[in-house]
Write a protein that holds these residues in place. Structure first.
Motif, PDB file in Angstrom:
ATOM      1  N   THR A  97      38.629  47.537  44.589  1.00  0.00           N
ATOM      2  CA  THR A  97      37.569  48.008  43.687  1.00  0.00           C
ATOM      3  C   THR A  97      36.427  48.669  44.450  1.00  0.00           C
ATOM      4  O   THR A  97      35.798  49.612  43.959  1.00  0.00           O
ATOM      5  CB  THR A  97      37.011  46.824  42.870  1.00  0.00           C
ATOM      6  OG1 THR A  97      38.100  46.213  42.186  1.00  0.00           O
ATOM      7  CG2 THR A  97      35.975  47.272  41.862  1.00  0.00           C
ATOM      8  N   ALA A 114      47.394  39.832  36.893  1.00  0.00           N
ATOM      9  CA  ALA A 114      46.392  40.874  37.188  1.00  0.00           C
ATOM     10  C   ALA A 114      46.902  41.768  38.304  1.00  0.00           C
ATOM     11  O   ALA A 114      47.715  41.348  39.127  1.00  0.00           O
ATOM     12  CB  ALA A 114      45.064  40.246  37.596  1.00  0.00           C
ATOM     13  N   ASP A 115      46.400  43.003  38.303  1.00  0.00           N
ATOM     14  CA  ASP A 115      46.732  43.924  39.396  1.00  0.00           C
ATOM     15  C   ASP A 115      45.775  43.616  40.547  1.00  0.00           C
ATOM     16  O   ASP A 115      44.757  44.272  40.734  1.00  0.00           O
ATOM     17  CB  ASP A 115      46.576  45.365  38.910  1.00  0.00           C
ATOM     18  CG  ASP A 115      47.134  46.366  39.910  1.00  0.00           C
ATOM     19  OD1 ASP A 115      47.350  45.971  41.075  1.00  0.00           O
ATOM     20  OD2 ASP A 115      47.339  47.528  39.531  1.00  0.00           O
ATOM     21  N   THR A 116      46.075  42.573  41.299  1.00  0.00           N
ATOM     22  CA  THR A 116      45.124  42.130  42.332  1.00  0.00           C
ATOM     23  C   THR A 116      44.989  43.136  43.471  1.00  0.00           C
ATOM     24  O   THR A 116      43.970  43.178  44.144  1.00  0.00           O
ATOM     25  CB  THR A 116      45.521  40.755  42.895  1.00  0.00           C
ATOM     26  OG1 THR A 116      46.892  40.790  43.214  1.00  0.00           O
ATOM     27  CG2 THR A 116      45.221  39.659  41.895  1.00  0.00           C
ATOM     28  N   SER A 119      37.136  37.258  40.960  1.00  0.00           N
ATOM     29  CA  SER A 119      36.977  37.131  39.517  1.00  0.00           C
ATOM     30  C   SER A 119      38.334  37.040  38.819  1.00  0.00           C
ATOM     31  O   SER A 119      38.426  36.612  37.665  1.00  0.00           O
ATOM     32  CB  SER A 119      36.179  38.311  38.969  1.00  0.00           C
ATOM     33  OG  SER A 119      36.981  39.469  38.995  1.00  0.00           O
ATOM     34  N   ALA A 120      39.405  37.429  39.506  1.00  0.00           N
ATOM     35  CA  ALA A 120      40.738  37.423  38.903  1.00  0.00           C
ATOM     36  C   ALA A 120      41.495  36.145  39.209  1.00  0.00           C
ATOM     37  O   ALA A 120      42.668  36.025  38.844  1.00  0.00           O
ATOM     38  CB  ALA A 120      41.539  38.621  39.394  1.00  0.00           C
ATOM     39  N   ARG A 149      44.857  46.364  43.062  1.00  0.00           N
ATOM     40  CA  ARG A 149      43.846  47.308  42.579  1.00  0.00           C
ATOM     41  C   ARG A 149      42.459  46.662  42.590  1.00  0.00           C
ATOM     42  O   ARG A 149      41.478  47.287  42.994  1.00  0.00           O
ATOM     43  CB  ARG A 149      44.204  47.755  41.163  1.00  0.00           C
ATOM     44  CG  ARG A 149      43.290  48.823  40.612  1.00  0.00           C
ATOM     45  CD  ARG A 149      43.930  49.523  39.441  1.00  0.00           C
ATOM     46  NE  ARG A 149      43.923  48.716  38.233  1.00  0.00           N
ATOM     47  CZ  ARG A 149      42.919  48.761  37.324  1.00  0.00           C
ATOM     48  NH1 ARG A 149      41.896  49.546  37.522  1.00  0.00           N
ATOM     49  NH2 ARG A 149      42.982  48.016  36.251  1.00  0.00           N
ATOM     50  N   LEU A 150      42.418  45.383  42.166  1.00  0.00           N
ATOM     51  CA  LEU A 150      41.120  44.696  42.128  1.00  0.00           C
ATOM     52  C   LEU A 150      40.517  44.565  43.524  1.00  0.00           C
ATOM     53  O   LEU A 150      39.316  44.759  43.716  1.00  0.00           O
ATOM     54  CB  LEU A 150      41.276  43.305  41.503  1.00  0.00           C
ATOM     55  CG  LEU A 150      41.382  43.299  39.977  1.00  0.00           C
ATOM     56  CD1 LEU A 150      41.735  41.906  39.476  1.00  0.00           C
ATOM     57  CD2 LEU A 150      40.073  43.773  39.354  1.00  0.00           C
ATOM     58  N   SER A 151      41.359  44.267  44.510  1.00  0.00           N
ATOM     59  CA  SER A 151      40.823  44.071  45.860  1.00  0.00           C
ATOM     60  C   SER A 151      40.365  45.398  46.470  1.00  0.00           C
ATOM     61  O   SER A 151      39.644  45.418  47.462  1.00  0.00           O
ATOM     62  CB  SER A 151      41.854  43.391  46.760  1.00  0.00           C
ATOM     63  OG  SER A 151      43.010  44.192  46.827  1.00  0.00           O
ATOM     64  N   ALA A 167      35.540  41.277  43.289  1.00  0.00           N
ATOM     65  CA  ALA A 167      36.367  41.620  42.127  1.00  0.00           C
ATOM     66  C   ALA A 167      37.647  40.802  42.126  1.00  0.00           C
ATOM     67  O   ALA A 167      38.094  40.321  41.074  1.00  0.00           O
ATOM     68  CB  ALA A 167      36.671  43.120  42.144  1.00  0.00           C
ATOM     69  N   ALA A 168      38.235  40.624  43.312  1.00  0.00           N
ATOM     70  CA  ALA A 168      39.474  39.851  43.407  1.00  0.00           C
ATOM     71  C   ALA A 168      39.226  38.396  43.022  1.00  0.00           C
ATOM     72  O   ALA A 168      40.042  37.774  42.329  1.00  0.00           O
ATOM     73  CB  ALA A 168      40.025  39.956  44.826  1.00  0.00           C
TER      74      ALA A 168
END
Lengths: 253, 365
Positions: A67, A59-61, A46-47, A63-65, A43-44
């Motif tokens: 996921t 991006a809220d990386t 992809s950002a 939060r993404l990391s 997910a990270a």
């Protein structure tokens, strides 16, 4: 008082032996970091476009990391459900209660070992996921609340599963209801035509509320505050454990 | 082991519309093996579950060591129980099942190994319980019951699934444990399983007490003053003995069971008439026969037994009156387990069980 203390320690020891002597426990606990790290890193990655550098990150990386926590919750739910559901499925509940007749104590000991084991797995998974994501994308911003909150999320979902299984006395029913409550309710919320009802459901559904603790930016877009959201999940877990505990004490085994 | 007792007082338990246990009372004393007998669904398991605090009684009390189960601080050290041999997680190794039980009472792992050895399960201890046979599960369950070296044992159908060697083993084990002063309650729906094991019997049907008696009393009552007569001239002997006031029942092609005349008088009468007698002996009832006798009069048992239409033939007219025993709690497809003492009877075990019932009904013919 000392006898009471010894009884609690022994009940804990017994429940821990029960948990650790099943292969399924170790598979589930090992899968938590694996799933959290792999999914989080993907997910990270992809950002990487919206966050090319630390300064230009939109991006809220964090939060993404994290996921992966979204899916790891399912593993924790299964672990919590099995801790009690398997006792009813195999009939060992009678043996358990013959060894520890105080039902409150049995449930408390189970809750403790389930919380502790998922807590350890989650405490390994979350920093690993953050570290792994940092390899593919800059992860700025405060991480402590998101990290600690994610660990709590996983522990609380496991306890929610334990409460459900105690209430329903059936693994399949508890898993179906638990997974539905976590994953289907947010999906249903998306389908609602009214935005205010969507927000209401997101605010009071355990998973979106709980995961709001992972947000580190654009907090004004959250329908519930990060800690308040985790509180909602905690209320579900405590509520179901309490209801399960009352039923456990009142019903015939 | 001073307070090794099991006490059930006016126990009543209802599940929905079914009254599972209906005012049951009995006591098990230390140093005895008490058989807890009744057909399937008689309320045996419910009573045992009430004793273990798993089911709360609607009325009455179920006490072990003089206290309700939940009041026991270290229950496994006082009461050992086997309710359901299948109650083992299939993914857990046999030894680990005992290990968590040991840990629940602060017992060392060594204790788990000791009881595994005692039940002869050392070899399979490190295999997952899912691969165990029913007999192995029974042994593991008995090991779990013995783990805390308790003074009271509650075993629900422990013989179920054991091979003949296992049955011999558990008989010896239970006798030995009782001799050490423990109170042992063993449930069974097959009376023959308790032959030579139980000292005392608690017989229940539809949740109510039918008999609470010592095995010796029950057997002597059932044997009565019956005499077994083997003769080639069966009809002549029957006529003669009936005329002399005896009650005569046909047991077999050449065997009669006679009540109401002493053996010596029978021999005199038959010899005087020149009727050949091959054998005369006191009839010794088996526990199974005694059970039939006991339950024949009880509506709880006979009401549920299907009646069969007897085919023609002299011998069959005897069994027609006792069709109950054909479909009795002793299911006919199971091997009859009889010790050497009853070996002579066991060959015709089913026949003689029916004949025991036929004694009265065959009278006066």
């Amino acid at each position: 008082m000392r006898a009471l203390h010894a009884g609690c320690v022994r009940a804990l020891h017994a429940e821990w032996t029960k948990l650790r002597t099943l292969a399924s426990t170790w598979w589930l606990l090992a899968a938590v970091p694996v799933l959290t790290v792999v999914l989080g890193t993907a997910a990270a990655a992809s950002a990487s476009r919206t966050c090319p550098s630390r300064a230009l990150c939109h991006a809220d990386t964090v939060r993404l990391s994290l996921t992966g926590v979204w899916l790891s919750q399912a593993l924790c739910l299964v672990l919590g459900v099995l801790a009690m559901g398997a006792e009813y499925g195999t009939g060992t509940i009678g043996v358990t209660l013959a060894a520890v007749p105080l039902r409150r104590r049995v449930l408390a000991a189970k809750a403790a070992v389930v919380a502790l084991s998922t807590g350890v797995a989650a405490a390994a998974a979350v920093p690993l996921a953050l570290a792994a994501a940092r390899l593919v994308v800059p992860v700025p911003g405060p991480q402590a609340r998101a990290a600690v909150g994610s660990v709590f999320c996983l522990v609380l979902v496991a306890l929610l599963g334990l409460g459900l299984a105690t209430l329903l006395r059936d693994t399949a029913a508890a898993l179906t209801l638990g997974l539905g409550l976590l994953y289907a309710v947010p999906l249903l919320a998306e389908l609602l035509p009214s935005v205010s009802w969507q927000h209401r459901l997101q605010r009071w559904a355990p998973m979106p509320a709980g995961l709001s603790v992972q947000w580190t930016r654009d907090l004004d877009r959250l329908v519930i505050g990060p800690w308040a959201g985790l509180g909602v999940l905690a209320a579900y877990a405590v509520g179901l454990l309490t209801a399960g505990g009352v039923a456990f004490r009142l019903r015939d085994a | 082991m001073s307070d090794a007792t099991i006490e059930v007082r006016n126990l009543r338990k209802r599940f929905g519309r079914t009254l599972a246990v209906d005012g049951l009372s009995f006591t098990v004393e230390p140093g005895t093996v008490t058989g807890f007998v009744g057909p399937n669904g008689a309320g045996k398991s419910t009573t045992l579950r009430a004793l273990l605090g798993l089911d709360a009684p609607d009325e009455g009390r179920a006490l072990v060591c003089g206290r309700p189960y939940h009041a026991l601080r270290t229950p496994l050290l006082e009461v050992g129980a086997l309710l359901d041999a299948a109650a083992v997680h299939p993914g857990r190794r046999g030894r680990d099942h005992l290990l968590w039980l040991a840990h629940s009472h602060g017992l060392p792992a060594r204790r788990a190994d000791e009881v595994l050895e005692q039940v002869g399960m050392e070899g399979a201890a490190r295999r997952k319980a899912g691969g165990y046979s029913l007999g192995m599960r029974q042994r593991l369950g008995i090991a779990a019951a013995l783990l805390g070296d308790p003074s009271v044992l509650l075993l629900d159908e422990p013989v179920n699934g054991l091979d003949p060697e296992g049955i011999q083993w558990i008989r010896a084990l239970l006798r030995g444990l009782a001799a050490e002063g423990r109170a042992i309650l063993v449930s069974s729906h097959l009376m023959s399983e308790l032959e030579d094991t139980a000292d005392h019997l608690v017989v229940i049907g539809r949740g109510r007490l039918i008999a609470d008696t010592s095995v010796a009393d029950l057997l002597s009552a059932a044997s009565g003053d019956r005499v077994r007569v083997r003769t080639d001239a069966r009809t002549a002997a029957m006529e003669l003995l009936t005329r002399e006031g005896a009650t005569v029942a046909v047991t077999d092609r050449d065997t009669l069971t006679v009540t109401g005349l002493p053996a010596q008088r029978i021999v005199e009468l038959l010899s005087a008439r020149g009727i050949p007698v091959a054998e005369v002996g006191a009839h010794r009832a088996t526990l199974e026969e005694a059970y039939m006798e006991l339950t024949r009069t009880s509506a709880e048992f006979t009401a549920t037994a299907p009646r069969e239409t007897a085919p023609d033939g002299e011998r069959d007219t005897d069994t027609a009156d006792t069709a109950d025993s054909v479909d009795s709690p002793q299911s006919t497809d199971r091997p009859q387990i009889t010790d050497s003492a009853q070996a002579t009877d066991s060959a015709q075990a089913t026949d003689s069980a029916q004949a025991a019932d036929a004694t009265d009904t065959g009278a006066g013919r």
